[in-house]
Enzyme design. Structure first.
Site, PDB file in Angstrom:
ATOM      1  N   GLU A  99     102.089  35.285  -6.301  1.00 32.41           N
ATOM      2  CA  GLU A  99     101.767  33.885  -6.579  1.00 32.41           C
ATOM      3  C   GLU A  99     100.296  33.646  -6.873  1.00 32.41           C
ATOM      4  O   GLU A  99      99.957  32.827  -7.710  1.00 32.41           O
ATOM      5  CB  GLU A  99     102.183  33.016  -5.385  1.00 32.41           C
ATOM      6  CG  GLU A  99     103.675  32.835  -5.310  1.00 32.41           C
ATOM      7  CD  GLU A  99     104.122  32.180  -4.026  1.00 32.41           C
ATOM      8  OE1 GLU A  99     103.346  32.168  -3.067  1.00 32.41           O
ATOM      9  OE2 GLU A  99     105.247  31.688  -3.990  1.00 32.41           O
TER      10      GLU A  99
ATOM     11  N   GLU B  75      84.110  11.185  25.835  1.00 31.27           N
ATOM     12  CA  GLU B  75      83.873   9.748  25.713  1.00 31.27           C
ATOM     13  C   GLU B  75      82.452   9.412  25.300  1.00 31.27           C
ATOM     14  O   GLU B  75      82.211   8.356  24.747  1.00 31.27           O
ATOM     15  CB  GLU B  75      84.198   9.054  27.047  1.00 31.27           C
ATOM     16  CG  GLU B  75      85.695   8.902  27.250  1.00 31.27           C
ATOM     17  CD  GLU B  75      86.045   8.213  28.545  1.00 31.27           C
ATOM     18  OE1 GLU B  75      85.167   8.116  29.415  1.00 31.27           O
ATOM     19  OE2 GLU B  75      87.189   7.776  28.685  1.00 31.27           O
TER      20      GLU B  75
END
Lengths: 119, 505
Positions: free
Chosen positions: B72, B312
């Site tokens: 491919e 955070e």
């Protein structure tokens, strides 16, 4: 893109060349793997077709991949026998023993009846 | 069986190690040597990458030259693709460790007439294998032949011959195949390859994709039939066996300070065990991150490396905020003792987080790891998945003897939320920070819910977070029970008053 390759084996090479400017020249290469009955049949069929339809305007070169395995890469040969039409462009491939004459002619883009060939 | 007539031991199946992290554990040693393995999956599952890595790692790590046959992609495209995995194909090709063959199958330029076979392909592959001495091979994907050749009878017979021939050559082959409806591959390649079949998949959950790998079949070998998450990173494929880590880690009896005299005091005055896992849970604003920063600070002061996963706060924000309680982490970052990795939890899936964290830990090799907080992971997967991820993370850290501190946000004050129940069994020391609401003010209280293998305080202690850091306030236990904040001060004043009048009379 393809690297320079070695000269193909010309053991079975058949040359038939007649000068004819108005007609296209067919350069054909037949890939086989060993002298099997299938490869012999393909070569016989090819010679027969060329003689009856392309007389004087073709050249056949036979490449035996068992002798020159590195040549399978250049023309992207998967199946044997494979007939490659190198000239005229574009490159075309016909695989099989060439036993079906009509299909070979279609594959080579050769018109079986020259009289009907206009345009 | 023990009294076998033959003197020789039974030869177990020889395997070719893949070198791919985790896959050798799942297949118990690698792929069947000298036989073909089928890797099937839908488009974009990572089939080609897996096959490429098998061949390239074989060439780089196991001295097994490899042949990459692509139907491919051209050699140039492949080289570019593999470079993104950190492998230099050009260099390997130049050193004769690898060769790339691009087999082009263009249907429109092929006409078929009469009988043929695929000796052309055989000759080509045979020549490439022999001139390289190839031991490994990738066929990606041989299904392209079905698009190029119309005579299925010949094609199927030739494929069967191809795999028999490759087995006789002793080449370990990986072939890829697109997954079909109700079958492993659209063209039924599994019919030809019956030794080993690996199935890849991509699952979407909460908009986050997780790749999974499963060994469907492995003839002649035991294997783990479970489905494993895997990742494709800039270092190639990483398969994460959930069960490969166990409870075999060593237990250190060395104690390390939590960095806060107050917390140490609660833990019998000595702090955590080295290599233990600590959870600090509590509501918003109870000082969880501060506790984490204390530990980081003390580790760096001892000259140990600390890795801080902040989900955070940004590193700058964290450093600025911690200065307010008297901790300056900036010099440690500069010295390379502290590394803060700040990412949003929602940035990638759980498995990616885990792999990224483990890779970072392996690379930095810290003594202390902080995860602040783990709560946000709950939004990324089911409780089971989060628990599985946390288990693997904790196991990995424990096996390396790393002390880990994780924080967990508790929305209710109840400290029994689902995610904690999920991980509580993994935790060695669990500190709960709470906000106690009394007389119109919220006061911080801290207690040790559990701490394996050490005596610890059973009291709920009030503490203050200020420029001098975390300070425990002497406990007030009077007739009115546990008092905090101004209520405690009022009660103390009242008590003092009564005691002084009592003394005076």
């Amino acid at each position: 893109m393809t690297p320079p390759r070695a000269r193909p084996s010309r053991r079975h090479a058949t040359k038939k060349r007649v000068a004819s400017e108005d007609k296209e020249f067919f350069q054909l290469r037949l890939y086989v793997a060993g002298r099997t009955s299938r490869s012999q049949a393909a070569l016989q069929n090819l010679k027969m077709i060329c003689e009856s339809h392309l007389q004087g305007q073709y050249r056949i070169e036979v490449v035996d991949l068992l002798v020159n395995p590195q040549l399978a890469k250049g023309d992207q040969i998967l199946a044997v026998p494979t007939l490659v039409r190198l000239l005229p462009p574009p490159v075309k491939k016909i695989i099989g023993d060439l036993s079906h004459i009509e299909r070979v002619l279609v594959g080579l883009d050769v018109r079986p009846l020259p009289r009907g060939a206009v345009s | 069986m023990a009294k076998a007539p033959k003197p020789r031991r039974i030869q177990t199946l020889s395997k070719a190690p893949t070198g791919i992290a985790g896959l050798d554990a799942v297949t118990q040693g690698g792929l069947p040597r000298g036989r073909p393995t089928l890797v099937s999956g839908r488009a974009g599952c990572g089939k080609t990458v897996l096959g490429l890595e098998f061949v390239v790692r074989g060439a780089v790590e196991f001295e097994e030259p490899g042949l990459i046959v692509s139907f491919e992609e051209s050699a140039e495209e492949l080289t570019a693709n593999v470079r993104s995995l950190g492998f230099d194909l050009d260099d390997l090709c130049a050193r004769k460790k690898l060769a790339v063959e691009f087999v082009s199958v263009e249907r429109h330029e092929i006409e078929e007439t009469g009988d043929y076979n695929l000796d052309g392909l055989f000759v080509r592959l045979g020549h490439a294998i022999d001139s390289l001495g190839a031991k490994r091979m990738l066929l990606d994907t041989i299904e392209a032949l079905f698009a190029g050749l119309t005579n299925l009878g010949i094609l199927r017979a030739e494929l069967r011959r191809l795999f028999r021939w490759l087995k006789s050559k002793g080449v370990t082959v990986v072939l890829t195949g697109e997954q079909g409806e109700g079958a492993f591959t659209r063209q039924g390649l599994e019919e030809y390859v019956s030794d080993c079949v690996i199935s890849l998949d991509v699952k979407l959950a909460h908009h986050v994709a997780t790749r999974t790998l499963r060994v469907v079949k492995y003839r002649g070998s035991s294997h783990s039939p479970d489905e494993y998450p895997f990742l494709i990173t800039d270092r190639g494929v990483t398969v994460m066996p959930i069960t490969s880590l166990g409870l075999a880690h060593e237990a250190s009896s060395e104690r390390i300070s939590s960095g806060s005299a107050a917390v140490d005091e609660l833990l019998g005055g000595k702090g955590f065990f080295r290599g233990s896992t600590v959870l600090v849970s509590g509501a918003a604003g109870t000082g969880k991150t501060s506790a984490a920063a204390y530990l980081a600070n003390s580790a760096c002061k001892r000259g140990e490396k600390c890795m801080y996963f902040a989900f955070e706060e940004s590193p700058q924000q964290l450093i600025r905020n911690m200065r307010s309680i008297g901790i300056d982490l900036a010099p440690f970052v500069k010295k390379g003792l502290l590394r803060v990795e700040a990412t949003r939890p929602s940035l990638f899936g759980l498995e990616s987080h885990l792999a990224a964290s483990l890779n970072a830990v392996n690379e930095f090799d810290p003594a202390v790891v902080i995860v602040d907080p783990i709560t946000d992971f709950v939004s990324l997967g089911s409780t089971y998945e989060v628990r599985s991820m946390m288990t693997r993370l904790v196991d990995h850290l424990k096996s390396r003897g790393i002390t880990a501190l994780m924080t967990s946000l508790d929305s209710t004050n109840a400290s029994k939320s689902e995610e904690e129940v999920g991980v509580s069994s993994l935790i060695d020391t669990w500190i709960v920070a709470e906000l106690v609401e009394v007389a119109g003010e919220r006061n911080r209280a801290i207690s040790v819910l559990k701490s394996r293998g050490m005596p610890h305080s059973n009291q709920i202690r009030e503490f203050l977070l200020g420029p001098r850091g975390l300070e425990l306030v002497p406990v007030y236990r009077g007739p009115g029970g546990f008092l905090s904040g101004s209520a405690r001060r009022a009660q103390q004043t009242a008590d003092d008053a009564t005691s002084s009048t009592g003394n005076g009379s």
